[in-house]
Design a protein around this motif. Structure first.
Motif, PDB file in Angstrom:
ATOM      1  N   THR A 237       0.842  -1.191   0.000  1.00 37.26           N
ATOM      2  CA  THR A 237       0.000   0.000   0.000  1.00 37.26           C
ATOM      3  C   THR A 237       0.879   1.244   0.000  1.00 37.26           C
ATOM      4  OG1 THR A 237      -0.081   0.127   2.412  1.00 37.26           O
ATOM      5  CG2 THR A 237      -1.795  -1.197   1.319  1.00 37.26           C
ATOM      6  N   LEU A 238       0.283   2.356  -0.417  1.00 36.33           N
ATOM      7  CA  LEU A 238       1.002   3.629  -0.411  1.00 36.33           C
ATOM      8  C   LEU A 238       1.484   3.955   1.002  1.00 36.33           C
ATOM      9  CD1 LEU A 238       1.841   6.304  -1.820  1.00 36.33           C
ATOM     10  CD2 LEU A 238      -0.449   7.161  -1.261  1.00 36.33           C
ATOM     11  N   LEU A 239       0.641   3.696   2.000  1.00 35.75           N
ATOM     12  CA  LEU A 239       0.991   3.990   3.388  1.00 35.75           C
ATOM     13  C   LEU A 239       2.257   3.235   3.798  1.00 35.75           C
ATOM     14  CD1 LEU A 239       0.377   5.279   6.123  1.00 35.75           C
ATOM     15  CD2 LEU A 239      -1.159   3.350   6.619  1.00 35.75           C
ATOM     16  N   ASN A 240       2.317   1.949   3.489  1.00 34.36           N
ATOM     17  CA  ASN A 240       3.500   1.162   3.850  1.00 34.36           C
ATOM     18  C   ASN A 240       4.736   1.626   3.083  1.00 34.36           C
ATOM     19  OD1 ASN A 240       2.474  -0.541   5.837  1.00 34.36           O
ATOM     20  ND2 ASN A 240       1.588  -1.942   4.332  1.00 34.36           N
ATOM     21  N   CYS A 241       4.568   1.970   1.803  1.00 33.31           N
ATOM     22  CA  CYS A 241       5.705   2.451   1.004  1.00 33.31           C
ATOM     23  C   CYS A 241       6.256   3.747   1.591  1.00 33.31           C
ATOM     24  CB  CYS A 241       5.276   2.681  -0.448  1.00 33.31           C
ATOM     25  SG  CYS A 241       4.982   1.163  -1.383  1.00 33.31           S
ATOM     26  N   LEU A 242       5.357   4.663   1.964  1.00 33.09           N
ATOM     27  CA  LEU A 242       5.790   5.939   2.529  1.00 33.09           C
ATOM     28  C   LEU A 242       6.489   5.747   3.870  1.00 33.09           C
ATOM     29  CD1 LEU A 242       2.671   8.210   1.785  1.00 33.09           C
ATOM     30  CD2 LEU A 242       4.809   8.065   0.483  1.00 33.09           C
ATOM     31  N   SER A 261      -6.660  13.063   5.514  1.00 36.18           N
ATOM     32  CA  SER A 261      -6.941  14.478   5.244  1.00 36.18           C
ATOM     33  C   SER A 261      -7.209  14.711   3.762  1.00 36.18           C
ATOM     34  CB  SER A 261      -5.776  15.351   5.716  1.00 36.18           C
ATOM     35  OG  SER A 261      -4.655  15.221   4.841  1.00 36.18           O
ATOM     36  N   LEU A 262      -6.688  13.811   2.921  1.00 38.72           N
ATOM     37  CA  LEU A 262      -6.921  13.897   1.476  1.00 38.72           C
ATOM     38  C   LEU A 262      -8.136  13.071   1.053  1.00 38.72           C
ATOM     39  CD1 LEU A 262      -3.181  13.531   0.350  1.00 38.72           C
ATOM     40  CD2 LEU A 262      -4.544  15.627   0.348  1.00 38.72           C
ATOM     41  N   GLU A 263      -8.788  12.464   2.063  1.00 39.97           N
ATOM     42  CA  GLU A 263      -9.965  11.607   1.853  1.00 39.97           C
ATOM     43  C   GLU A 263      -9.617  10.359   1.062  1.00 39.97           C
ATOM     44  OE1 GLU A 263     -12.998  14.091   0.166  1.00 39.97           O
ATOM     45  OE2 GLU A 263     -13.329  15.170   2.051  1.00 39.97           O
ATOM     46  N   TRP A 264      -8.449   9.783   1.348  1.00 37.11           N
ATOM     47  CA  TRP A 264      -8.007   8.547   0.717  1.00 37.11           C
ATOM     48  C   TRP A 264      -8.071   7.413   1.730  1.00 37.11           C
ATOM     49  CZ3 TRP A 264      -2.808  10.628  -1.713  1.00 37.11           C
ATOM     50  CH2 TRP A 264      -3.113  11.544  -2.739  1.00 37.11           C
ATOM     51  N   ASP A 265      -8.383   6.240   1.213  1.00 35.76           N
ATOM     52  CA  ASP A 265      -8.354   5.017   2.021  1.00 35.76           C
ATOM     53  C   ASP A 265      -6.901   4.646   2.307  1.00 35.76           C
ATOM     54  OD1 ASP A 265      -8.331   2.093   2.626  1.00 35.76           O
ATOM     55  OD2 ASP A 265     -10.477   2.270   2.220  1.00 35.76           O
ATOM     56  N   GLU A 266      -6.623   4.164   3.502  1.00 35.07           N
ATOM     57  CA  GLU A 266      -5.260   3.760   3.858  1.00 35.07           C
ATOM     58  C   GLU A 266      -4.744   2.598   3.011  1.00 35.07           C
ATOM     59  OE1 GLU A 266      -4.406   2.987   7.909  1.00 35.07           O
ATOM     60  OE2 GLU A 266      -4.979   4.992   8.614  1.00 35.07           O
ATOM     61  N   ILE A 268      -5.017   2.418  -0.222  1.00 34.15           N
ATOM     62  CA  ILE A 268      -4.749   2.869  -1.593  1.00 34.15           C
ATOM     63  C   ILE A 268      -3.303   2.561  -1.981  1.00 34.15           C
ATOM     64  CG2 ILE A 268      -3.992   5.227  -0.997  1.00 34.15           C
ATOM     65  CD1 ILE A 268      -5.633   6.214  -3.421  1.00 34.15           C
ATOM     66  N   ARG A 269      -3.097   2.242  -3.249  1.00 30.96           N
ATOM     67  CA  ARG A 269      -1.747   1.965  -3.751  1.00 30.96           C
ATOM     68  C   ARG A 269      -1.294   3.119  -4.640  1.00 30.96           C
ATOM     69  NH1 ARG A 269      -0.617  -3.391  -2.667  1.00 30.96           N
ATOM     70  NH2 ARG A 269      -2.443  -4.692  -2.284  1.00 30.96           N
ATOM     71  N   GLY A 270       0.028   3.236  -4.791  1.00 27.02           N
ATOM     72  CA  GLY A 270       0.596   4.320  -5.577  1.00 27.02           C
ATOM     73  C   GLY A 270       0.103   4.345  -7.008  1.00 27.02           C
ATOM     74  N   GLU A 271      -0.178   3.176  -7.577  1.00 24.52           N
ATOM     75  CA  GLU A 271      -0.577   3.101  -8.986  1.00 24.52           C
ATOM     76  C   GLU A 271      -1.950   3.721  -9.236  1.00 24.52           C
ATOM     77  OE1 GLU A 271      -2.222  -1.494  -8.856  1.00 24.52           O
ATOM     78  OE2 GLU A 271      -0.082  -1.088  -8.795  1.00 24.52           O
ATOM     79  N   ALA A 272      -2.684   4.056  -8.159  1.00 19.64           N
ATOM     80  CA  ALA A 272      -4.001   4.682  -8.311  1.00 19.64           C
ATOM     81  C   ALA A 272      -3.922   6.205  -8.347  1.00 19.64           C
ATOM     82  CB  ALA A 272      -4.918   4.248  -7.168  1.00 19.64           C
TER      83      ALA A 272
END
Length: 292
Positions: A237-242, A261-266, A268-272
């Motif tokens: 996930t994007l969260l884990n990558c960050l 704060s950006l209204e994204w699901d935790e 979410i992946r970078g490719e989205a």
């Protein structure tokens, strides 16, 4: 107009007469279709007003076509065995300069300054796969004075440059190209148009370098760092990558708060993420860093 170098018989004749051997480590595949060469020059909109930087001229097939249309051509060839061949095949053209150099070590800014009065040049090249991304990123990230980049690359790489979020091909190269350029796929080129024949199809793509970015970000270096993090481990996930690669000084919970704060699901992946999403994320992290 001189006889075309690019016919199969003429290409074979030049290679055999000079005892030339193709080098796999340089990714050498020479174009033997004159129509394709004309189409490349058309795609680059080459005129007598232009100074062209050609990367990897080979035996000069494309160089010849460019020289007949452009004001000046500077051709950079890494293979020293090709230099005497180029001087032979292109000897009658007074508007060609051949440099025996590695393009990644060449002072491109000096060429632009000295050969084109510091005005933007056009880059045209038949690029081997192994060097495509480093060359493009050098031209774009270092903000060379370049108007357009018209390159022959593997079809898959051209598709990657134009890929959109959630596409299988979408990645860091897609974001970088779309951040700096407008990309246009000009044509698909089959293996039969080359000697020797590559195993995959190629494509010609033109990148129009934008005078201004499509998006504004508070920190461009941070923007590209985020992009590299997001695609560094595509299955995560994007969260884990960050958290794993970002080194932002934030806890995982704090990074999660930024995504919320950006209204994204935790999950979410970078490719989205589009380039606009990466810009929003950049600004959100930058602002959080200022408040530490």
């Amino acid at each position: 107009m001189a006889d075309r170098i690019s016919t199969p018989s003429r290409t074979r004749e030049i290679i055999e007469a000079n005892g030339f051997y193709f080098k796999k480590n340089f990714g050498q595949n020479f174009l033997i279709d004159s129509n394709i060469l004309d189409n490349i020059a058309d795609s680059a909109c080459v005129s007598k007003e232009d100074c062209i930087l050609e990367i990897g001229p080979g035996i000069g097939s494309l160089t010849q076509v460019l020289a007949e249309r452009a004001g000046q051509v500077v051709a950079v060839e890494i293979d020293s065995n090709l230099i005497p061949i180029l001087k032979q095949t292109l000897g009658e053209y007074e508007n060609i300069e051949i440099l025996n150099q590695d393009i990644l070590k060449t002072d491109i800014d000096a060429i632009i300054r000295e050969k084109n009065g510091n005005r933007p040049i056009k880059v045209v090249a038949n690029l081997p796969y192994y060097i495509t991304t480093p060359i493009l990123m050098d031209l774009l990230e270092n903000e060379r004075k370049v108007d357009t980049i018209t390159v022959m690359v593997q079809k898959e790489v051209a598709e990657r440059m134009q890929a959109q979020p959630k596409d299988k091909e979408y990645g860091a190269l897609s974001v970088a190209v779309q951040y700096y350029c407008d990309a246009h796929m000009d044509m698909i080129v089959q293996p039969s148009c080359f000697m020797p024949r590559p195993k995959v199809a190629s494509a010609v793509i033109t990148l129009k370098v934008l005078s201004e970015r499509k998006i504004a970000v508070k920190d461009e270096k941070l923007f590209f760092h985020l992009v590299k993090c997001a695609f560094g481990q595509r299955r995560k996930t994007l969260l884990n990558c960050l958290f794993n690669q970002g080194n932002f000084g934030f806890s995982k919970e704090e990074l999660g708060e930024i995504l919320h704060s950006l209204e994204w699901d935790e999950r979410i992946r970078g490719e989205a993420l589009s380039i606009y999403d990466f810009a929003r994320l950049t600004d959100a992290i930058w602002e959080r860093q200022q408040n530490i």
